[in-house]
Design an enzyme around this catalytic site. Structure first.
Site, PDB file in Angstrom:
ATOM      1  CD  GLU A 109      32.483 -25.866 -65.748  1.00 20.92           C
ATOM      2  OE1 GLU A 109      33.604 -26.118 -66.237  1.00 20.92           O
ATOM      3  OE2 GLU A 109      31.458 -25.697 -66.443  1.00 20.92           O
TER       4      GLU A 109
ATOM      5  NE  ARG B 103      31.484 -22.150 -73.575  1.00 23.03           N
ATOM      6  CZ  ARG B 103      32.443 -22.404 -72.707  1.00 23.03           C
ATOM      7  NH1 ARG B 103      33.517 -23.066 -73.057  1.00 23.03           N
ATOM      8  NH2 ARG B 103      32.344 -22.021 -71.451  1.00 23.03           N
TER       9      ARG B 103
ATOM     10  CE1 TYR C  59      33.650 -17.431 -71.406  1.00 22.29           C
ATOM     11  CE2 TYR C  59      33.944 -16.298 -73.487  1.00 22.29           C
ATOM     12  CZ  TYR C  59      33.859 -17.463 -72.758  1.00 22.29           C
ATOM     13  OH  TYR C  59      33.975 -18.671 -73.400  1.00 22.29           O
TER      14      TYR C  59
ATOM     15  NE  ARG D 103      33.406 -22.134 -67.203  1.00 22.04           N
ATOM     16  CZ  ARG D 103      33.729 -22.104 -65.915  1.00 22.04           C
ATOM     17  NH1 ARG D 103      32.889 -22.548 -65.005  1.00 22.04           N
ATOM     18  NH2 ARG D 103      34.896 -21.647 -65.530  1.00 22.04           N
TER      19      ARG D 103
ATOM     20  NE  ARG E 144      39.017 -19.821 -74.069  1.00 20.69           N
ATOM     21  CZ  ARG E 144      38.697 -20.601 -75.093  1.00 20.69           C
ATOM     22  NH1 ARG E 144      37.740 -21.471 -74.981  1.00 20.69           N
ATOM     23  NH2 ARG E 144      39.362 -20.521 -76.224  1.00 20.69           N
TER      24      ARG E 144
ATOM     25  CB  CYS F 133      21.254 -27.763 -66.090  1.00 23.50           C
ATOM     26  SG  CYS F 133      20.257 -26.315 -66.442  1.00 23.50           S
TER      27      CYS F 133
ATOM     28  NE  ARG G 239      12.001 -24.852 -68.226  1.00 24.91           N
ATOM     29  CZ  ARG G 239      13.058 -25.518 -67.774  1.00 24.91           C
ATOM     30  NH1 ARG G 239      13.893 -26.083 -68.625  1.00 24.91           N
ATOM     31  NH2 ARG G 239      13.281 -25.617 -66.492  1.00 24.91           N
TER      32      ARG G 239
END
Length: 120
Positions: free
Chosen positions: A77, A7, A107, A89, A115, A74, A63
């Site tokens: 959110e 993540r 992050y 994210r 997180r 994609c 890409r």
């Protein structure tokens, strides 16, 4: 070989192609480097962006990094009151036999506190 997910998240200074491209490249590169991932380990990357980002698809930056042969997707959110804005994210799926605890989630920028329960 097992499957693991890495993540990551970052924030973007402004809704522009340059800012999104820069932030996404920085994030994906950091995720790959911190985890010692080789390109042939990549299964797919799923990007989400907050509703305030419209200038480009985050996958376009991946890409442009040479990941065009990796499945990229994609999505928007969820729009939650009080959530971090201008945020991208990513969930990176990889082939890897490491234990989950050995995966380093990344992050950056304004997403650092998203997180903080995860180990460095």
């Amino acid at each position: 070989m097992g499957v693991r997910a890495v993540r990551g998240a970052t924030t973007v200074a402004q809704d522009s192609t340059v800012a999104i491209d820069e932030s996404v490249r920085e994030l994906v590169s950091a995720m790959i480097e911190r985890n010692g991932i080789q390109k042939d380990q990549l299964i797919s990357l799923l990007f989400t962006a907050t509703a305030d980002l419209h200038a480009m698809f985050p996958a376009a930056a991946a890409r442009a990094m040479g990941l065009g042969d990796v499945p990229l997707m994609c999505a928007q959110e969820l729009s939650i009151v009080g959530a971090v804005t201008h945020c991208v994210r990513v969930m990176m799926h990889i082939e890897d036999d490491r234990d989950r605890g050995q995966i380093h989630h990344v992050y950056l920028r304004g997403a650092v506190g998203l997180r903080d329960d995860l180990p460095e």
